[in-house]
Each structure stands twice: as C-alpha cells, then as structure tokens.
Design a protein around this motif. Structure first.
Motif, PDB file in Angstrom:
ATOM      1  N   GLU A 132      -8.147  20.003  15.621  1.00  0.00           N
ATOM      2  CA  GLU A 132      -7.501  20.049  16.930  1.00  0.00           C
ATOM      3  C   GLU A 132      -6.926  21.445  17.120  1.00  0.00           C
ATOM      4  O   GLU A 132      -6.375  22.023  16.182  1.00  0.00           O
ATOM      5  CB  GLU A 132      -6.362  19.029  17.015  1.00  0.00           C
ATOM      6  N   THR A 209     -16.312  20.337  14.737  1.00  0.00           N
ATOM      7  CA  THR A 209     -16.001  19.734  16.031  1.00  0.00           C
ATOM      8  C   THR A 209     -14.585  20.124  16.419  1.00  0.00           C
ATOM      9  O   THR A 209     -13.631  19.887  15.667  1.00  0.00           O
ATOM     10  CB  THR A 209     -16.111  18.206  15.968  1.00  0.00           C
ATOM     11  N   ILE A 211     -11.456  19.785  18.992  1.00  0.00           N
ATOM     12  CA  ILE A 211     -10.833  18.950  20.019  1.00  0.00           C
ATOM     13  C   ILE A 211      -9.781  19.785  20.757  1.00  0.00           C
ATOM     14  O   ILE A 211      -8.897  20.365  20.126  1.00  0.00           O
ATOM     15  CB  ILE A 211     -10.189  17.695  19.406  1.00  0.00           C
ATOM     16  N   ARG A 231     -17.407  20.981  21.244  1.00  0.00           N
ATOM     17  CA  ARG A 231     -16.109  20.712  21.865  1.00  0.00           C
ATOM     18  C   ARG A 231     -16.008  19.284  22.378  1.00  0.00           C
ATOM     19  O   ARG A 231     -16.914  18.772  23.021  1.00  0.00           O
ATOM     20  CB  ARG A 231     -15.867  21.672  23.024  1.00  0.00           C
ATOM     21  N   LEU A 232     -14.876  18.654  22.079  1.00  0.00           N
ATOM     22  CA  LEU A 232     -14.475  17.401  22.701  1.00  0.00           C
ATOM     23  C   LEU A 232     -13.119  17.660  23.333  1.00  0.00           C
ATOM     24  O   LEU A 232     -12.273  18.336  22.742  1.00  0.00           O
ATOM     25  CB  LEU A 232     -14.365  16.270  21.667  1.00  0.00           C
ATOM     26  N   SER A 233     -12.890  17.147  24.535  1.00  0.00           N
ATOM     27  CA  SER A 233     -11.642  17.481  25.224  1.00  0.00           C
ATOM     28  C   SER A 233     -10.994  16.256  25.854  1.00  0.00           C
ATOM     29  O   SER A 233     -11.634  15.237  26.097  1.00  0.00           O
ATOM     30  CB  SER A 233     -11.898  18.536  26.302  1.00  0.00           C
ATOM     31  N   VAL A 247     -10.391  10.538  21.782  1.00  0.00           N
ATOM     32  CA  VAL A 247     -10.159  11.973  21.613  1.00  0.00           C
ATOM     33  C   VAL A 247      -8.731  12.313  22.048  1.00  0.00           C
ATOM     34  O   VAL A 247      -8.282  11.915  23.119  1.00  0.00           O
ATOM     35  CB  VAL A 247     -11.175  12.790  22.438  1.00  0.00           C
ATOM     36  N   THR A 249      -5.177  15.353  21.134  1.00  0.00           N
ATOM     37  CA  THR A 249      -4.628  16.492  20.395  1.00  0.00           C
ATOM     38  C   THR A 249      -3.208  16.179  19.940  1.00  0.00           C
ATOM     39  O   THR A 249      -2.377  17.072  19.790  1.00  0.00           O
ATOM     40  CB  THR A 249      -4.629  17.768  21.272  1.00  0.00           C
TER      41      THR A 249
END
Length: 301
Positions: A132, A209, A211, A231-233, A247, A249
């Motif tokens: 993250e 990966t 985040i 990227r995962l957001s 997903v 943070t």
C-alpha cells in the motif's frame, strides 16, 4: 524487557559490553584494520579495548557505533534503548532525562543517535507481492507572534498546504513500512508521478501489486511501466474506503495515525531538519522493534 529483567540481564557495565560483542560480532571479534579474527583479544583490565597481534593495532569495540566518543554509562545507553523500544509512541528527551539521570542535552543527543541507528537498515527492493502506498502532511498550526494580537490564517489542508509531505509504503504480508520526506522538485511541485515512482522503485521488486487511493499522481501506474507494477485503487473522493473486492489503504493510514499521535502527543514539534529521523523511529517499530535488532543496526553510516 521490564526494569527488573533489565537489571538481571545487565547488572554491570561488563555485562553490557559482553552482550554487545555477542550481538554485533556474533561472539567473534574481527580486526577492522587487517580483517583477521585469530590473535584478536580483549584486554582484561580494559574490556572495551581490543588488541590485534597481527597488525599491532588497538581499538574500541564501539568504534563506528552510536556509543563511540560517549562518556555516558553504557547501562544508561542500553536502558535508553530499552525505553525507546517499549514506548510505542516515542519518549521525549525530557522524560529520558528524568528516567536515566542525565542532562537534557545528553538525553537529546542519545535519542538522536538511537533514531539514526533505527534508520540504518537497507530497504532496497525489500517489498514484494502486495504493498500500500499513501502520502500525508506533517506540521503544526502557524504560531502567533508575541507582539501580534491578530490571529494567524489557518494552514491549508491537503496538497495546497505548506506542511511537509511524507510518502509511505507498507508491505501487506510483513507489515513493514518505509517512509520518507518528499521535498518539492526544482519546479516547486510536490508528489509528482516521478517522485512517487522513485520511492516505489527503491523499495519494491518487479511485478509488485500497488494499492493506492484515487490521487492522480499514481496514474502513471495505469500505464505500462518498466517494473511491471500493477495498480489497484480505492476511491476516497467518493467516500469509498474499502472497495467491493476488498481493496483498501487502511494499513498505511494506520501508520500515519501512529506517527502523528507520537509527534503531536509526545514530541509536540519537530523541525524538518530532523523529521526523517523521527519517521525512521516509527518505521523501525513496524519492521522489527526488538532490542537486539536495534543493537545490530547501531553502526554509524
């Protein structure tokens, strides 16, 4: 360890020296000048001193460490380290002064050296799998001048603020955190895509990966990049803090909460000059936070 455990483990300064040799040198001292391990011995009358029969050199076992050139009792040094380890939100120099019976100046220097040691671990390409990343701003309210009755304008929030930007990366599996100050570039811009990528490139392996939240600075991750980051957001602007596929943070944001509680509640104010050392203190607690782990990192670089 608590006070009674500490007293039992380190009853004398000799016990402190013996334990340091065991941790730093793994029980076998090597001459820093010629690199020989045989014929290197400690003096019985001066346990801090090492003599090498090969090159006839003599040196202190604390050379090149945070304890070098310090006249403070080694037991006080070790107990100060123990207090820093036990204090989740930090310990102030005034409190350390009262705990170990030294001057404020000595306590401040000891904490400065301990924080330096906390930041000694190499984090190059240390993170993998899922991490993250997030950014925050550290700083206080503008101070009121003694001769000025007018209130100061409030500081702006978010990316228009004059506070110091800090970038943080947290690895999901190990819970380790890397964080660093993000100074403006030559054009005066903060938290650009290049700055954020530089941090990721330093601590993350290829194919990691990443985040993030919806900050546009991370948009470079949506394009093909040389490290093959994915990227995962999560969309914080829309009030979304955990996406439908889980997903979030929240891990790195919990670190920001701990960092700021320590700064505002214990230290109250820190200058930009020393801010990275304070950040290192809190990241160390996330990575290791062990007494022996800190002793291994006490070499000055």
């Amino acid at each position: 360890m608590d006070y009674f455990e500490f007293q039992k483990k380190f009853p004398t300064e000799r016990a402190v020296i013996d334990y340091f040799v065991k941790i730093r040198y793994n029980g076998s001292v090597v001459c820093p000048k010629c690199g020989k391990a045989e014929g290197v011995y400690r003096r019985h009358t001066e346990p801090r001193k090492i003599h090498c029969n090969h090159c006839e050199s003599e040196y202190s076992i604390f050379s090149g460490t945070i304890f070098e050139k310090s006249d403070t009792d080694l037991r006080k040094w070790f107990y100060a380290i123990n207090l820093v380890i036990l204090s989740r939100k930090g310990i102030s120099a005034l409190q350390l002064k009262r705990e170990i019976g030294v001057t404020y100046k000595t306590a401040w220097r000891m904490l400065k050296q301990i924080r330096t040691a906390m930041g000694n671990k190499d984090m190059s390409k240390a993170f993998e799998a899922i991490v993250e990343i997030d950014e925050t701003y550290v700083g206080g309210k503008p101070r009121k001048d003694n001769n000025d009755d007018l209130p100061k304008p409030p500081l702006k929030r978010g990316r228009g603020t004059n506070k110091t930007a800090v970038i943080g990366v947290k690895e999901r599996n190990s819970k380790r955190v890397y964080a660093q100050i993000a100074f403006p570039n030559k054009d005066g811009k903060k938290l650009t895509g290049k700055q954020l990528f530089k941090v990721l490139d330093r601590v993350c392996k290829d194919n990691t990966t990443i985040i993030t939240d919806d900050f546009s600075g991370y948009n470079f991750l949506d394009r093909e990049n040389i490290n093959k980051y994915v990227r995962l957001s999560v969309n914080h602007s829309a009030g979304q803090y955990v996406s439908s596929n889980g997903v979030h943070t929240n891990g790195i944001e919990s670190f920001w909460a701990l960092l700021k509680r320590g700064i505002y509640g214990i230290y109250h104010h820190i200058s930009v000059k020393y801010m990275q050392r304070y950040i290192n203190e809190f990241t160390f607690r996330m990575k290791d936070n062990s007494f022996d782990g800190l002793l291994k990192q006490c070499v000055l670089v």
